[in-house]
Design an enzyme around this catalytic site. Structure first.
Site, PDB file in Angstrom:
ATOM      1  N   ASP A 149      11.684  61.009  58.236  1.00  0.00           N
ATOM      2  CA  ASP A 149      12.933  61.578  58.753  1.00  0.00           C
ATOM      3  C   ASP A 149      12.941  63.109  58.598  1.00  0.00           C
ATOM      4  O   ASP A 149      11.984  63.712  58.092  1.00  0.00           O
ATOM      5  CB  ASP A 149      14.094  60.920  57.991  1.00  0.00           C
ATOM      6  CG  ASP A 149      15.367  60.784  58.830  1.00  0.00           C
ATOM      7  OD1 ASP A 149      15.476  61.471  59.860  1.00  0.00           O
ATOM      8  OD2 ASP A 149      16.256  60.014  58.432  1.00  0.00           O
ATOM      9  N   ASP A 204      20.855  59.911  66.450  1.00  0.00           N
ATOM     10  CA  ASP A 204      20.997  58.480  66.172  1.00  0.00           C
ATOM     11  C   ASP A 204      21.778  57.732  67.249  1.00  0.00           C
ATOM     12  O   ASP A 204      22.694  58.267  67.865  1.00  0.00           O
ATOM     13  CB  ASP A 204      21.724  58.269  64.843  1.00  0.00           C
ATOM     14  CG  ASP A 204      20.842  58.631  63.663  1.00  0.00           C
ATOM     15  OD1 ASP A 204      19.696  59.058  63.884  1.00  0.00           O
ATOM     16  OD2 ASP A 204      21.317  58.488  62.525  1.00  0.00           O
TER      17      ASP A 204
HETATM   18  C1  GLA Z   1      18.771  59.622  59.994  1.00  0.00           C
HETATM   19  C2  GLA Z   1      17.907  58.785  60.925  1.00  0.00           C
HETATM   20  C3  GLA Z   1      18.455  57.360  60.939  1.00  0.00           C
HETATM   21  C4  GLA Z   1      18.451  56.790  59.539  1.00  0.00           C
HETATM   22  C5  GLA Z   1      19.247  57.672  58.607  1.00  0.00           C
HETATM   23  C6  GLA Z   1      19.090  57.274  57.158  1.00  0.00           C
HETATM   24  O1  GLA Z   1      20.048  59.780  60.499  1.00  0.00           O
HETATM   25  O2  GLA Z   1      17.881  59.332  62.205  1.00  0.00           O
HETATM   26  O3  GLA Z   1      17.681  56.547  61.806  1.00  0.00           O
HETATM   27  O4  GLA Z   1      17.121  56.678  59.092  1.00  0.00           O
HETATM   28  O5  GLA Z   1      18.831  59.041  58.701  1.00  0.00           O
HETATM   29  O6  GLA Z   1      19.804  58.092  56.277  1.00  0.00           O
END
Ligand code: GLA
Length: 405
Positions: A149, A204
């Site tokens: 990430d 997301d």
């Molecule tokens: C980010 C990623 C998500 C998830 C969250 C976890 O937002 O894009 O897919 O992994 O972190 O905290």
């Protein structure tokens, strides 16, 4: 002398570059599995994950192709006195090695999550400054998949950070699929085919079909919004390196029509199919969507070409995806909430995919047999026009197979 030295240095560099490659052959078709985030966020523990592993086998999902069980954020404990990462000892008392063994014993693969910054998005220890150590630890545990990430990465260069982790994985020696999650900020599609097996193209996903979830400083996106953000990216995807429009929300509360449209469009995009629902508690409708073998086959087609949006018209979109053996997937997406009628005149759809596959539909030269993949039914041929009704926020999906005469 100087030239010889320079040439020597160059060769050394070149040989190092060749050594540090990503592991090939891990994602010839888009990866399929399950991830904890969309449904459970930080509320994860080993009971839950074992239960998911049991159910993915019991339900038939594993045999349908979903083989990765991926922990997302919040599995972490502290680093030990030597800097090695440990698992949260309350939530994962048996440790990650034992969990990996359990998952492997079921014929599944084990995925884990980290972050290129100092902390993960959930505030757990990130891999910054510990990349080689973390890759080594994952290899010891038996990890098969790493989602990496991008939180807490101010002033870190994404190419450098992801290349560093790729090299660390290679050095640790265990083939680990590398899933890059930097939300498309640095256009990873332009540089990451050598680095990772898939890269997120957007922020997301949000659990709605057609909306944007706005926060100060960040947004999350509904299914249609994410779909629209894939425009222009199809030429970058292919076997071993996929665009990732984020994990699935199918089964998390949207309508059956919306779930069917979501799953279909991800398959047309040759997207990784990573389930994000509680598979221990699935309706028969959800099961039927996630386990439709003909739709999965569109996603997993070995030609590995992402589908193309041919045209949009009055709330309808017309998509084509070239498949092996001169077949095509053809999909009509209804973005509106009303059912819409449409008469398909196949001669309106003579197209050549000049950008990627060079394949032509050639409806003026050949006839295709039509199979409706959601109704599981033969629907005649492309010799004559076809009248269809597409329910609101739903799709009609056909597989077109040339009839050899
Ligand atoms: C980010 C990623 C998500 C998830 C969250 C976890 O937002 O894009 O897919 O992994 O972190 O905290």
């Amino acid at each position: 002398m100087r030239n010889t030295l320079l040439a020597g240095a160059f060769m050394l560099l070149a040989s190092q570059t060749t050594l540090a490659q990503k592991f090939e052959g891990l994602a010839q078709t888009p990866p399929m599995g399950w991830n904890s985030w969309n449904k459970f966020a930080c509320d994860i523990n080993e009971e839950l994950i074992r239960g998911i592993a049991d159910e993915i086998v019991e339900s038939g999902l594993r045999d349908a192709g979903y083989v990765y069980i991926n922990l997302d954020d919040c599995w972490h404990g502290e680093r030990d006195e030597n800097g090695f990462i440990t698992a949260d000892s309350i939530r994962f008392p048996s440790g990650m090695g034992a969990l990996a063994d359990y998952i492997h014993s079921k014929g599944l693969k084990f995925g884990i999550y980290s972050d290129a910054g100092r902390k993960t998005c959930g505030g757990r220890p990130g891999s910054f400054g510990h990349e080689y150590q973390d890759a080594l630890q994952y290899a010891r545990w038996g990890v098969d998949y790493l989602k990496y990430d991008w939180c807490e990465t101010e002033n870190i260069n994404p190419v450098g950070a992801y290349t560093l982790m790729r090299d660390a994985i290679r050095e640790a020696g265990r083939p680990i699929l590398f899933s890059m999650c930097e939300w498309g900020h640095s256009k990873p599609w332009e540089w990451a085919a050598e680095t990772g097996h898939m890269w997120r193209t957007t922020g997301d996903i949000y659990n709605c079909f057609d909306c944007v979830d706005e926060h100060p400083g960040w947004k999350a996106f509904g299914v249609l919004q994410i779909l629209d953000m894939q425009d222009g990216l199809r030429k970058y995807a292919g076997p071993g390196h996929w665009n990732d429009p984020d994990m699935l929300e199918v089964g998390n509360g949207q309508s059956e029509n919306q779930d069917r449209a979501h799953f279909t469009m991800w398959s047309m995009l040759a997207a990784p199919l990573i389930l994000g629902n509680d598979i221990r508690d699935m309706s028969s409708e959800t099961k039927a969507i996630l386990m439709n073998p003909d739709v999965i086959a569109i996603d997993q087609d070995s030609l590995g070409v992402q589908g193309l949006k041919y045209k949009s018209e009055n709330g309808l979109e017309f998509w084509f995806k070239p498949l092996v053996n001169d077949e095509w997937a053809f999909c009509v997406l209804n973005r509106t909430q009303q059912p819409l009628e449409y008469e398909i005149d196949w001669q309106d759809f003579n197209l050549t995919d000049e950008e990627v596959s060079q394949r032509s539909t050639g409806f003026d030269q050949r006839v295709y047999a039509i199979r409706d993949l959601w109704k599981n039914k033969k629907e005649g041929t492309t010799k004559k026009n076809k009248k269809i009704t597409i329910p609101g926020q739903d799709v009609v999906l056909y597989r077109l197979s040339p009839i050899n005469k």
